[in-house]
Design a protein around this motif. Structure first.
Motif, mmCIF file in Angstrom:
data_model
loop_
_atom_site.group_PDB
_atom_site.id
_atom_site.type_symbol
_atom_site.label_atom_id
_atom_site.label_comp_id
_atom_site.label_asym_id
_atom_site.label_seq_id
_atom_site.Cartn_x
_atom_site.Cartn_y
_atom_site.Cartn_z
ATOM 1 N N SER A 156 0.920 6.525 -6.328
ATOM 2 C CA SER A 156 1.051 6.164 -4.909
ATOM 3 C C SER A 156 0.283 7.112 -3.988
ATOM 4 O O SER A 156 0.062 6.799 -2.827
ATOM 5 C CB SER A 156 2.523 6.108 -4.500
ATOM 6 O OG SER A 156 3.093 7.394 -4.514
ATOM 7 N N GLN A 157 -0.140 8.249 -4.494
ATOM 8 C CA GLN A 157 -0.927 9.181 -3.682
ATOM 9 C C GLN A 157 -2.334 8.658 -3.418
ATOM 10 O O GLN A 157 -3.025 9.160 -2.534
ATOM 11 C CB GLN A 157 -1.012 10.543 -4.374
ATOM 12 C CG GLN A 157 0.309 11.254 -4.442
ATOM 13 C CD GLN A 157 0.193 12.586 -5.156
ATOM 14 O OE1 GLN A 157 -0.874 12.988 -5.610
ATOM 15 N NE2 GLN A 157 1.308 13.276 -5.255
ATOM 16 N N PHE A 158 -2.764 7.650 -4.160
ATOM 17 C CA PHE A 158 -4.120 7.130 -4.032
ATOM 18 C C PHE A 158 -4.136 5.731 -3.415
ATOM 19 O O PHE A 158 -5.003 4.927 -3.707
ATOM 20 C CB PHE A 158 -4.802 7.113 -5.402
ATOM 21 C CG PHE A 158 -4.829 8.463 -6.053
ATOM 22 C CD1 PHE A 158 -5.748 9.412 -5.654
ATOM 23 C CD2 PHE A 158 -3.910 8.791 -7.044
ATOM 24 C CE1 PHE A 158 -5.771 10.660 -6.230
ATOM 25 C CE2 PHE A 158 -3.932 10.033 -7.631
ATOM 26 C CZ PHE A 158 -4.866 10.976 -7.226
ATOM 27 N N MET A 159 -3.185 5.462 -2.537
ATOM 28 C CA MET A 159 -3.073 4.133 -1.936
ATOM 29 C C MET A 159 -4.201 3.847 -0.942
ATOM 30 O O MET A 159 -4.590 2.702 -0.763
ATOM 31 C CB MET A 159 -1.729 3.977 -1.228
ATOM 32 C CG MET A 159 -0.539 4.025 -2.151
ATOM 33 S SD MET A 159 -0.331 2.537 -3.105
ATOM 34 C CE MET A 159 0.360 1.472 -1.879
ATOM 35 N N GLN A 160 -4.732 4.860 -0.303
ATOM 36 C CA GLN A 160 -5.766 4.640 0.711
ATOM 37 C C GLN A 160 -7.088 4.194 0.095
ATOM 38 O O GLN A 160 -7.731 3.280 0.597
ATOM 39 C CB GLN A 160 -5.991 5.907 1.543
ATOM 40 C CG GLN A 160 -4.815 6.281 2.413
ATOM 41 C CD GLN A 160 -4.519 5.226 3.454
ATOM 42 O OE1 GLN A 160 -5.420 4.610 4.017
ATOM 43 N NE2 GLN A 160 -3.243 4.988 3.704
#
Length: 123
Positions: free
Chosen positions: A48-52
């Motif tokens: 979820s840290q790489f959602m952007q």
């Protein structure tokens, strides 16, 4: 270290995922599953840290989590509709219990309903 710095240090040219919406939907579903499958929480939180700007490798990793879940459908917390779910915790400590080191021995458990979800012991 950010993912960009990591990619530069290992010289990876991982392409960005074309359809970020499907990644968002999948991560959202995995986040929901962490309620009954706490053992996937770390992996889902990391993804979820790489959602952007998700990359193809992030999508592949999310699919790997899905394959892991599908591989053993019996794992997880099965909650009864007849009982109200209750979180219960217990802890204990024994001051200088170890005869050799004179260290304190501690332990704790955390239960959700009838299921043990965390256990820790330290000498």
């Amino acid at each position: 270290m950010t993912s960009v710095e990591y990619d530069q240090s290992v010289d990876l040219h991982n392409d960005l995922l074309e359809d970020v919406n499907k990644n968002h939907r999948l991560i959202g579903k995995l986040l929901y599953l962490t309620n009954t499958r706490p053992y996937i929480t770390f992996a889902v939180q990391s993804l979820s840290q790489f959602m952007q700007q998700p990359k193809v490798s992030h999508w592949d990793a999310a699919l790997r989590v899905v394959r892991y879940i599908k591989g053993d459908p019996g794992k997880g917390l099965l909650l009864s509709s007849n009982q109200k779910p209750q979180l219960t915790g217990f802890c204990d400590a024994d001051w200088a219990a170890c005869p050799n080191t004179k260290r304190t021995v501690t332990g704790s458990i955390l239960k959700f309903g009838d299921y043990l979800i965390s256990w820790k012991s330290k000498k």
